[in-house]
Design a protein around this motif. Sequence first.
Motif, PDB file in Angstrom:
ATOM      1  N   ALA A 105      70.464  27.188  31.677  1.00  0.00           N
ATOM      2  CA  ALA A 105      70.228  27.836  32.965  1.00  0.00           C
ATOM      3  C   ALA A 105      69.179  27.112  33.799  1.00  0.00           C
ATOM      4  O   ALA A 105      69.182  27.235  35.020  1.00  0.00           O
ATOM      5  N   THR A 106      68.275  26.359  33.153  1.00  0.00           N
ATOM      6  CA  THR A 106      67.297  25.637  33.976  1.00  0.00           C
ATOM      7  C   THR A 106      67.758  24.195  34.201  1.00  0.00           C
ATOM      8  O   THR A 106      68.175  23.820  35.284  1.00  0.00           O
ATOM      9  N   LEU A 107      67.717  23.390  33.131  1.00  0.00           N
ATOM     10  CA  LEU A 107      68.058  21.987  33.298  1.00  0.00           C
ATOM     11  C   LEU A 107      69.543  21.816  33.623  1.00  0.00           C
ATOM     12  O   LEU A 107      69.918  20.989  34.457  1.00  0.00           O
ATOM     13  N   GLY A 108      70.392  22.613  32.958  1.00  0.00           N
ATOM     14  CA  GLY A 108      71.823  22.497  33.218  1.00  0.00           C
ATOM     15  C   GLY A 108      72.145  22.834  34.658  1.00  0.00           C
ATOM     16  O   GLY A 108      72.846  22.089  35.355  1.00  0.00           O
ATOM     17  N   ASN A 109      71.609  23.949  35.129  1.00  0.00           N
ATOM     18  CA  ASN A 109      71.830  24.350  36.512  1.00  0.00           C
ATOM     19  C   ASN A 109      71.348  23.277  37.474  1.00  0.00           C
ATOM     20  O   ASN A 109      72.002  22.941  38.445  1.00  0.00           O
ATOM     21  N   PHE A 110      70.179  22.749  37.174  1.00  0.00           N
ATOM     22  CA  PHE A 110      69.582  21.776  38.083  1.00  0.00           C
ATOM     23  C   PHE A 110      70.366  20.465  38.061  1.00  0.00           C
ATOM     24  O   PHE A 110      70.614  19.844  39.097  1.00  0.00           O
ATOM     25  N   GLY A 417      62.904  17.886  27.756  1.00  0.00           N
ATOM     26  CA  GLY A 417      63.698  17.830  28.979  1.00  0.00           C
ATOM     27  C   GLY A 417      62.877  18.198  30.202  1.00  0.00           C
ATOM     28  O   GLY A 417      62.970  17.549  31.251  1.00  0.00           O
ATOM     29  N   ILE A 418      62.050  19.241  30.065  1.00  0.00           N
ATOM     30  CA  ILE A 418      61.218  19.643  31.199  1.00  0.00           C
ATOM     31  C   ILE A 418      60.273  18.502  31.586  1.00  0.00           C
ATOM     32  O   ILE A 418      60.092  18.193  32.763  1.00  0.00           O
ATOM     33  N   HIS A 419      59.693  17.847  30.573  1.00  0.00           N
ATOM     34  CA  HIS A 419      58.795  16.732  30.888  1.00  0.00           C
ATOM     35  C   HIS A 419      59.554  15.574  31.526  1.00  0.00           C
ATOM     36  O   HIS A 419      59.054  14.902  32.416  1.00  0.00           O
ATOM     37  N   PHE A 420      60.783  15.334  31.027  1.00  0.00           N
ATOM     38  CA  PHE A 420      61.568  14.208  31.533  1.00  0.00           C
ATOM     39  C   PHE A 420      61.947  14.424  32.998  1.00  0.00           C
ATOM     40  O   PHE A 420      61.851  13.527  33.827  1.00  0.00           O
ATOM     41  N   TRP A 421      62.406  15.648  33.326  1.00  0.00           N
ATOM     42  CA  TRP A 421      62.917  15.887  34.675  1.00  0.00           C
ATOM     43  C   TRP A 421      61.910  16.568  35.595  1.00  0.00           C
ATOM     44  O   TRP A 421      62.246  16.870  36.734  1.00  0.00           O
ATOM     45  N   TRP A 422      60.711  16.817  35.102  1.00  0.00           N
ATOM     46  CA  TRP A 422      59.704  17.462  35.967  1.00  0.00           C
ATOM     47  C   TRP A 422      59.468  16.682  37.260  1.00  0.00           C
ATOM     48  O   TRP A 422      59.429  17.288  38.350  1.00  0.00           O
ATOM     49  N   PRO A 423      59.332  15.352  37.201  1.00  0.00           N
ATOM     50  CA  PRO A 423      59.136  14.606  38.455  1.00  0.00           C
ATOM     51  C   PRO A 423      60.300  14.826  39.425  1.00  0.00           C
ATOM     52  O   PRO A 423      60.087  14.923  40.636  1.00  0.00           O
ATOM     53  N   LYS A 424      61.512  14.932  38.877  1.00  0.00           N
ATOM     54  CA  LYS A 424      62.675  15.154  39.751  1.00  0.00           C
ATOM     55  C   LYS A 424      62.653  16.562  40.329  1.00  0.00           C
ATOM     56  O   LYS A 424      62.922  16.785  41.511  1.00  0.00           O
ATOM     57  N   MET A 425      62.280  17.544  39.485  1.00  0.00           N
ATOM     58  CA  MET A 425      62.332  18.936  39.934  1.00  0.00           C
ATOM     59  C   MET A 425      61.217  19.257  40.917  1.00  0.00           C
ATOM     60  O   MET A 425      61.424  19.960  41.894  1.00  0.00           O
ATOM     61  N   ILE A 491      50.695  26.303  25.546  1.00  0.00           N
ATOM     62  CA  ILE A 491      49.993  26.684  26.774  1.00  0.00           C
ATOM     63  C   ILE A 491      49.594  25.446  27.568  1.00  0.00           C
ATOM     64  O   ILE A 491      49.588  25.451  28.799  1.00  0.00           O
ATOM     65  N   LEU A 492      49.325  24.355  26.837  1.00  0.00           N
ATOM     66  CA  LEU A 492      48.893  23.112  27.474  1.00  0.00           C
ATOM     67  C   LEU A 492      49.858  22.637  28.573  1.00  0.00           C
ATOM     68  O   LEU A 492      49.428  22.399  29.716  1.00  0.00           O
ATOM     69  N   PRO A 493      51.164  22.503  28.299  1.00  0.00           N
ATOM     70  CA  PRO A 493      52.072  22.041  29.365  1.00  0.00           C
ATOM     71  C   PRO A 493      52.081  22.985  30.563  1.00  0.00           C
ATOM     72  O   PRO A 493      52.126  22.539  31.710  1.00  0.00           O
ATOM     73  N   LEU A 494      52.011  24.287  30.295  1.00  0.00           N
ATOM     74  CA  LEU A 494      51.995  25.254  31.393  1.00  0.00           C
ATOM     75  C   LEU A 494      50.815  24.947  32.311  1.00  0.00           C
ATOM     76  O   LEU A 494      50.937  24.922  33.537  1.00  0.00           O
ATOM     77  N   PHE A 495      49.683  24.630  31.657  1.00  0.00           N
ATOM     78  CA  PHE A 495      48.447  24.373  32.389  1.00  0.00           C
ATOM     79  C   PHE A 495      48.555  23.092  33.227  1.00  0.00           C
ATOM     80  O   PHE A 495      48.379  23.111  34.443  1.00  0.00           O
ATOM     81  N   TYR A 496      48.934  21.961  32.599  1.00  0.00           N
ATOM     82  CA  TYR A 496      48.873  20.722  33.393  1.00  0.00           C
ATOM     83  C   TYR A 496      50.058  20.594  34.340  1.00  0.00           C
ATOM     84  O   TYR A 496      49.986  19.893  35.333  1.00  0.00           O
ATOM     85  N   MET A 497      51.156  21.280  34.056  1.00  0.00           N
ATOM     86  CA  MET A 497      52.275  21.201  34.996  1.00  0.00           C
ATOM     87  C   MET A 497      51.975  22.013  36.247  1.00  0.00           C
ATOM     88  O   MET A 497      52.278  21.589  37.358  1.00  0.00           O
ATOM     89  N   LEU A 498      51.385  23.207  36.057  1.00  0.00           N
ATOM     90  CA  LEU A 498      50.990  23.986  37.231  1.00  0.00           C
ATOM     91  C   LEU A 498      49.935  23.224  38.026  1.00  0.00           C
ATOM     92  O   LEU A 498      49.942  23.213  39.251  1.00  0.00           O
ATOM     93  N   LEU A 499      49.044  22.537  37.293  1.00  0.00           N
ATOM     94  CA  LEU A 499      47.994  21.762  37.955  1.00  0.00           C
ATOM     95  C   LEU A 499      48.600  20.654  38.820  1.00  0.00           C
ATOM     96  O   LEU A 499      48.128  20.377  39.924  1.00  0.00           O
ATOM     97  N   SER A 500      49.680  20.043  38.311  1.00  0.00           N
ATOM     98  CA  SER A 500      50.274  18.920  39.054  1.00  0.00           C
ATOM     99  C   SER A 500      50.845  19.395  40.388  1.00  0.00           C
ATOM    100  O   SER A 500      50.998  18.602  41.312  1.00  0.00           O
TER     101      SER A 500
END
Lengths: 560, 242, 125
Positions: A105-110, A417-425, A491-500
Amino acid sequence: MSTIAVEPRQAIQPPDDHPEEVSYLAAGHTVRSWLLTVDHKRIALLYLVSITVMFFIGGFAAVIMRLELATPQGDVLWSADGYNRAFTLHGIVMIFFFLVPSIPATLGNFLIPMMIGAKDLAFPRINLLSWYLYIMAGALALVVLIFGGVDTGWTFYTPFSTMFSNTMVVPAAMAGFIAGFSSILTGLNFIVTVHTMRAPGLTWFRLPLFVWSMYATSLVVILGTPVLAIALALISVERLFHVGIFDPALGGDPVLFQHLFWFYSHPAVYIMILPSMAVMSEIIPCFARRPIFGYRMIAYSSIAIAAIGFIVWGHHMFVSSQSMYAGMVFSMLSFLVAIPSAIKAFNWTLTMYKGSVRLETPMLYALGFIGLFTIGGLTGLMLSTMSTDMHFHDTYFVVAHFHYIMVGGAVMGYLGGIHFWWPKMSGRMYNELLGKLSALTVFIGFNLTFFPQFVLGNLGMPRRYYEYVSEFQFLNVMSSAGASILAVGYILPLFYMLLSLRNPPNAPANPWRATGLEWQTASPPPTHNFHKTPVVTRGPYEYSPEGAEAIDGNLNTAFE
Amino acid sequence: METLTPRSSNPAHVGRSNYDEEPILGVQFDDVEQQHESSIMGMWLFLSTEIMFFGGLIGAYTIYRFMSPGEFALASHHQNVPLGAFNTVVLLASSLTMALGVRAAQLHDHRAIVRWLILTAIFGTMFLGVKAIEYTTDYREHLIPAMGFQVPAEDLEKMPDMNVGRYQMYYVLYFFMTGLHAIHLIIGIGLVLVMAYLSWRHWFSGAGETQIDVTGLYWHFIDIVWVFLYPLLYLISAHASS
Amino acid sequence: MKHHVMPIRTNVEIFIILLVLLFATIGANFMPLGVLHFPVAMLFATIKAVLIFMFFMHLKYSHRYNKVVVVASFLFLGILLVFFMNDYVSRGWFRGYTDYLPVSGVATRPTESTSTGAHLTRPEA
């Protein structure tokens, strides 16, 4: 692979140089523009936010359980019943509301429309409807599980769920039913989209393996979920009207419920793991700078896993009154699933052979996935052997096994996957150092949490108990300590991704120098993905250590 | 959003002249043929989930009937076979009118569309009416589980060692299966009436060919379910051994 | 859009064939067919379903993939039924641990006390 070899390198899609076109994120800032969007990328983000919430709620229940199990006596929760409710909350939320929708539903949809060069999914409004159904089901489940509490476990086994449990089984079953509808609509959308909306030249064997795996997942969703729905409807009817569909005293057979339930819920494991395998097949070639090894075998093995996954469910029922003969058939068929799974694991490993491997965050998650999934898969063989399953059944060995698949496999794949496509998303780069740290923390924390549980299970500690004999305490403390490390890792990814997100968009169109169509458009992409429908003239993984190096992150060689 | 909505629901726009022209194209599609194929394929996939949905019930039915063929045969003899046959004819007739409605949509004959769709809805309602009569009879004979169910005395005499629970199981499954079928039929009638109304108002572009075709697929599928339910529930052989 | 339009006549013909098959099904119910009752009834129902699929639902003129969807769905329904039956038909085929499991609240034991060595033998029917 032949299609790749003979095709000349030609233009896929001119680089995006239309700065006047706004990205999908900038296309509207009102709440309405999000809640009524039909853009597959925005719906993917809606899903991303909601399943993240669900993940942390389910995780919180796990924290309570591990706290309770740190000591042999029951002391954190008020009673054994409280513990039952905690693990039911954990199971239902994590499976129906996190793992099943997570990657599709997230990566597939996107990504699916972008990977096949389409402007959107075939049914954008049905896509939005599926999110609303998910939210309805999720809200219902949370209200029921948190304020009411259900003590049946996520499996709703009869006769406990129909005759003895005094908790809100029917609303919880209804939530599962509605969530099933949501995933059916997503799966249906994917299958139709892949069939009818591929860009010109994008033949089946030029599809990225992500799409193949997602297609296989959707097949399982379409064929399996309705059977779960009917099983949940049957227990609801039995509870409401006391008519004894599964009650032996009224002519019913409780094992029939297990058949109906596992007909979906075993394939559901492949709904969770196939999308992670999809992510692996994208990340590994990119960070090894090598074409994927055995493209066709990986594609076929996805379909094989989906198909074989449907005929193995009886291995959950070896110690029920299922017949010995049926058990033997299911046991033998269960071994078959190891073949396509191994094909994938070996092919990913061979993809890295002689590649120039870059250990960036997505790749670290991918490497973790291969190792943990292999352990989970091999212990699965021990459980599908009937004689050893007698010993391991309903012990922590089973718990450890399926967490290695679902957390070590599915969640690692999801995070990778989230880390891989985060720049795209998002159009932003995250902090790479923190990213690597999180991958490492998750890997260490995960193993510390769940490896002791293999030992505990072999020693005979039963699952779903809130007290245990004091001999087991050392390993349980180890597991609880690992869980707290794991929590930090999540929790770490949540933190630095929101920070980005605080930074202005800084991601190039193709930060990883990957070959997929989705990287040929801007980061974040414009509303309709491409300015003009791309024409595909080659296979998906044309990586090479020297040829693909580019100056600005774009595949210059691809454009003429 | 605006571009995806084929037609505004504003009454002022109803009856615009493009009713007979090519359908409005969703932005995600390249041509109307692709759009049509996608919708049809989507419906077929949905029907595939419906097959598995009823399939789970048929699985439960198969197991219990296999374990207690005598009880199931005995219990099924209280069904009204002629009434069931009449209902089957009604539903098959509704399929015929639906097929003719789809044909009219292909030919953009909007009067015929409305006529056939309304006829279809009437047949569907007739089926439900007959079903209601059957349910009432069952209620009077105490054959509805959870509503004062009693195994008829003559059946107990015929088969004194029967598994009473299994006998009731036939009725549990009967009401579950026919009830689920009726729910599908009610949804179907609603859909058909909406399509008839929208065709009458010329709301569609391309004469609503795709929409009516998709509705038709759903309707015919309900008919197919009944084609299987009728022999499974009504026609457990008169000669079955007990 | 150009799609195959079936003549009214064909539609009506299919309808009549369906009616004939319906009455054949009912007729077969009252014939002394013995064990063949169920297969015959299912055969007629399947023929009816195929006719509706092929003609009323235009599957015959539809995209090949839609045919695959229908066939695959029934195949998986078949898998469900076959594996369900596989369990229930074979209950009690082998002497093993299942003999010791409680059934309906009463613990049952194998009749022969030497059953440990008598694995994999079929009990008397």
